[in-house]
Every structure is written in C-alpha cells, then in structure tokens.
Design an enzyme around this catalytic site. Structure first.
Site, PDB file in Angstrom:
ATOM      1  N   MET A 147       0.853  -1.202   0.000  1.00  0.00           N
ATOM      2  CA  MET A 147       0.000   0.000   0.000  1.00  0.00           C
ATOM      3  C   MET A 147       0.880   1.241   0.000  1.00  0.00           C
ATOM      4  O   MET A 147       0.818   2.087   0.889  1.00  0.00           O
ATOM      5  CB  MET A 147      -0.921  -0.039   1.227  1.00  0.00           C
ATOM      6  CG  MET A 147      -2.042   0.969   1.203  1.00  0.00           C
ATOM      7  SD  MET A 147      -3.232   0.657  -0.089  1.00  0.00           S
ATOM      8  CE  MET A 147      -4.752   1.066   0.761  1.00  0.00           C
ATOM      9  N   GLY A 148       1.731   1.328  -1.022  1.00  0.00           N
ATOM     10  CA  GLY A 148       2.485   2.565  -1.223  1.00  0.00           C
ATOM     11  C   GLY A 148       1.638   3.509  -2.061  1.00  0.00           C
ATOM     12  O   GLY A 148       0.400   3.433  -2.043  1.00  0.00           O
ATOM     13  N   ILE A 150       1.215   3.653  -5.307  1.00  0.00           N
ATOM     14  CA  ILE A 150       0.415   2.988  -6.348  1.00  0.00           C
ATOM     15  C   ILE A 150      -0.733   2.200  -5.701  1.00  0.00           C
ATOM     16  O   ILE A 150      -1.881   2.283  -6.149  1.00  0.00           O
ATOM     17  CB  ILE A 150       1.302   2.057  -7.210  1.00  0.00           C
ATOM     18  CG1 ILE A 150       2.326   2.897  -7.983  1.00  0.00           C
ATOM     19  CG2 ILE A 150       0.459   1.213  -8.165  1.00  0.00           C
ATOM     20  CD1 ILE A 150       3.358   2.103  -8.768  1.00  0.00           C
ATOM     21  N   ARG A 170       3.967  -3.354   4.928  1.00  0.00           N
ATOM     22  CA  ARG A 170       4.900  -3.420   6.064  1.00  0.00           C
ATOM     23  C   ARG A 170       4.359  -2.574   7.226  1.00  0.00           C
ATOM     24  O   ARG A 170       4.357  -2.968   8.365  1.00  0.00           O
ATOM     25  CB  ARG A 170       6.260  -2.849   5.649  1.00  0.00           C
ATOM     26  CG  ARG A 170       7.252  -3.869   5.214  1.00  0.00           C
ATOM     27  CD  ARG A 170       8.478  -3.187   4.694  1.00  0.00           C
ATOM     28  NE  ARG A 170       8.126  -2.118   3.758  1.00  0.00           N
ATOM     29  CZ  ARG A 170       8.996  -1.345   3.123  1.00  0.00           C
ATOM     30  NH1 ARG A 170      10.271  -1.498   3.336  1.00  0.00           N
ATOM     31  NH2 ARG A 170       8.614  -0.409   2.275  1.00  0.00           N
ATOM     32  N   ARG A 232       6.256  -6.657 -10.056  1.00  0.00           N
ATOM     33  CA  ARG A 232       7.349  -7.303 -10.770  1.00  0.00           C
ATOM     34  C   ARG A 232       7.055  -8.798 -10.835  1.00  0.00           C
ATOM     35  O   ARG A 232       6.539  -9.385  -9.867  1.00  0.00           O
ATOM     36  CB  ARG A 232       8.693  -7.089 -10.040  1.00  0.00           C
ATOM     37  CG  ARG A 232       9.268  -5.694 -10.174  1.00  0.00           C
ATOM     38  CD  ARG A 232       9.728  -5.389 -11.592  1.00  0.00           C
ATOM     39  NE  ARG A 232      10.347  -4.094 -11.732  1.00  0.00           N
ATOM     40  CZ  ARG A 232       9.704  -2.972 -12.089  1.00  0.00           C
ATOM     41  NH1 ARG A 232       8.411  -3.005 -12.317  1.00  0.00           N
ATOM     42  NH2 ARG A 232      10.350  -1.831 -12.224  1.00  0.00           N
ATOM     43  N   GLU A 261      10.760 -11.209 -19.364  1.00  0.00           N
ATOM     44  CA  GLU A 261       9.842 -10.417 -20.181  1.00  0.00           C
ATOM     45  C   GLU A 261      10.489 -10.206 -21.531  1.00  0.00           C
ATOM     46  O   GLU A 261      11.606  -9.674 -21.579  1.00  0.00           O
ATOM     47  CB  GLU A 261       9.561  -9.061 -19.521  1.00  0.00           C
ATOM     48  CG  GLU A 261       8.646  -9.178 -18.320  1.00  0.00           C
ATOM     49  CD  GLU A 261       8.444  -7.867 -17.575  1.00  0.00           C
ATOM     50  OE1 GLU A 261       9.012  -6.839 -18.000  1.00  0.00           O
ATOM     51  OE2 GLU A 261       7.744  -7.880 -16.551  1.00  0.00           O
ATOM     52  N   HIS A 280       4.193  -5.546 -19.755  1.00  0.00           N
ATOM     53  CA  HIS A 280       4.773  -4.513 -18.883  1.00  0.00           C
ATOM     54  C   HIS A 280       4.552  -3.106 -19.476  1.00  0.00           C
ATOM     55  O   HIS A 280       5.508  -2.422 -19.851  1.00  0.00           O
ATOM     56  CB  HIS A 280       6.269  -4.780 -18.662  1.00  0.00           C
ATOM     57  CG  HIS A 280       6.800  -4.110 -17.422  1.00  0.00           C
ATOM     58  ND1 HIS A 280       7.809  -4.624 -16.671  1.00  0.00           N
ATOM     59  CD2 HIS A 280       6.452  -2.953 -16.810  1.00  0.00           C
ATOM     60  CE1 HIS A 280       8.081  -3.823 -15.648  1.00  0.00           C
ATOM     61  NE2 HIS A 280       7.251  -2.792 -15.718  1.00  0.00           N
TER      62      HIS A 280
END
Ligand SMILES: O=CC(=O)O
Length: 316
Positions: A147-148, A150, A170, A232, A261, A280
């Site tokens: 939950m940063g 983005i 975290r 990622r 990728e 991506h």
C-alpha cells in the site's frame, strides 16, 4: 549555451527506445548521445555525465559503467530499481534516481484495467460455453498487497466500484488514509489472501518480496479469486501460479509483469485459458511517459550541478 550542455547517454530513439517527444525534453538541457553513436565514437565516453535509463537500456553492466569515467548519475525512468545495484554504483561515485509518484495513476489504471479485463474474458468465454460466468467486480473484495503510492491509487479506484478494501503492507497507513478509501489493514497477509476476490500485487521487488506469492499463498486464496500483478514478475512463483491456474485452485490471473519479459512462446502461462498477460505497459501512456522523462531530467540536472537530487535512491 549548446556547447555548455552536459552530455547524457540514452539507448535509442524510436520503436526500441524513447519516443521523440521524450528526447526533445531531454535535449532542452542535455546533449544527447545514443548508445549506437557512443559505440561508433568511444572518445565521447569522457563527456558523458548522465545515463538516462529506459526499460533498463542502455544496460548499465560493468563494461558500460567502467567505460564512462565522468558518469555522475543513472537517472532511471520508472519507480522500480530492482535492476540496479545501488550500493555498488554509489561506491563508484555514481548516484541513482527514479521517478516515483508520477507513475502511480497510469499503473493503478492498468491494475483496474487488468482486473476488469479478466472478468470480461470470462463473460466472453461463457458466451462460447467454454467456462463459468463472469464474477461481479462491483461490491467484491479487493485485497491490495503493498500500500504505497500505487497501492493507494488502486484503493481509490476500487472504492469507485464499491469494493470492500483490504490491504497488507509493512506499515499500517494513517487512520486518515484508511478512512479516505475505506481500507482495512491486514497485518497478516494470509487473512487478506483468504478473504479477497481480487488480490492485487503492488509491492517493490526486494529480497523480502521475491517469491512472496508461492504455492502456500495461492492455496489460501479462494477458488473464485483472481490474482493481478502490476509490480514485478518475480514477486510471484510462476511455476506455482501455472499449477494453481491449471488445477483451478484460483480462478484467474492477470499479469502486466512476468519473468522473463517477454515470456518464451512455449511458456505454459501463455497457453492457459484463465489468464491475461500484457507486456509490462503499466506506465505507457503519453502523459505519464512525459512526466517520467521530465522527472528524469530534473534529477539528472541536480546531479550534474552537484545539488540534492529530488528523487535520489538510497541503498536500503
Ligand atoms: O515498471 C515500472 C516502474 O518501475 O515504474
């Protein structure tokens, strides 16, 4: 003015590299040298103070780095810097910057797009009587892991779909943040995995998050749940994911990121009916690309002028 501009290295302009509008922005402050020009004229190496890194190109391996004695900064386009060895670069006197925040809206849009597209796919397949019906997104439970900036933007979008929002991070966000999007903190990721209808991965790739979602975590998810990954590829154990999708222990996956990728054509993930894979492209809108490039330029200018870099990446 022109001859005083510091030199910066880019990969290429065009299909395999940066769009022309991006290079024009860079050229306002830097003399731009493409990697091809550099290879043809190695004497340029002593002039290059900046590498503008886009899609991890030009690849900053030790042979490139050791051939750039005047290099001050690697200005990365994008927020993720898992492809860079920051302590090693710093030890060589090279600073590293990234472009946080400006990528968040486009990436969060991509997460919602994948989530919705995966349900659209079910409806289409149902029309052909090839699988079960779609799952209603509105009112379902969204579980956000990471939950940063983005993750928070994804929560805002989920709110628009009346979703119940759970998150694991975290650190717990402030009460104001939680209330703004109606998000409930799950200290224990397993609780989120058990409850969410859509699990969205929005963590950075670090040693702690590599393989975060493996056999055990997938087995905790509902059989009706979908996994969405816009972070990622290596956050997910892909072999475990293939198995879960084949055995239908989860309903579907929608991935903007994989490893490698692109995936090789014969990779089993590419041949499953209950998956969507995009290459991506989370940040690939014109508006976001130009904001990223402007941020790269601002970071690089600060570095060559010996000032504090607005988005310097420090070793963990
Ligand atoms: O992948 C995109 C980013 O790191 O911003």
């Amino acid at each position: 003015m022109a001859q005083n501009r510091p030199c910066a290295l880019i990969s290429e302009v065009g299909r395999e590299g940066l769009i022309q509008e991006a290079v024009d922005l860079m050229k306002q402050h830097f003399e731009i040298i493409t990697h091809r020009e550099f290879l043809q004229n190695p004497s340029l190496s002593s002039k290059i103070q900046v590498v503008f890194l886009w899609d991890n190109k030009p690849k900053p391996d030790s042979s490139l780095i050791s051939s750039l004695p005047a290099l001050k900064v690697i200005a990365n386009g994008g927020v993720g810097i898992d492809h860079l060895d920051v302590p090693r670069l710093n030890a060589l006197g090279i600073r590293v910057s990234n472009t946080p925040h400006v990528v968040s809206n486009a990436t969060a849009d991509m997460a919602m797009g994948l989530l919705l597209a995966s349900e659209t796919q079910f409806r289409e397949q149902y029309m052909k009587r090839q699988c079960e019906m779609g799952f209603e997104v509105t009112g379902s439970t969204l579980g956000i892991i990471g939950m940063g900036h983005i993750g928070f933007k994804i929560a805002q979008r989920g709110r628009g779909f009346d979703m119940k929002i759970l998150y694991h991070n975290r650190n717990k966000r402030s009460c104001e943040d939680e209330q703004a999007v109606g998000a409930v903190y799950c200290k224990n990721m397993e609780d989120l995995l058990r409850e969410a209808d859509f699990v969205v991965l929005a963590v950075n790739l670090t040693p702690q998050t590599t393989g975060l979602i493996g056999h055990k975590e997938l087995s905790l998810m509902k059989t009706t749940a979908t996994l969405v990954n816009i972070s990622r590829g290596r956050v997910v154990d892909q072999d475990a994911l293939v198995e879960a999708l084949q055995k239908r222990t989860i309903r579907a996956a929608a991935l903007d990121v994989t490893y490698p990728e692109p995936l090789p054509r014969d990779h089993p993930l590419l041949h499953l009916p209950n998956i969507i894979i995009t290459p991506h492209i989370g940040t690939d809108t014109l508006a976001t690309t130009l904001k990223m490039v402007q941020t790269m330029v601002d970071n690089a200018l600060a570095a060559v002028q010996g000032q504090q870099i607005p988005n310097e990446v420090k070793p963990l």
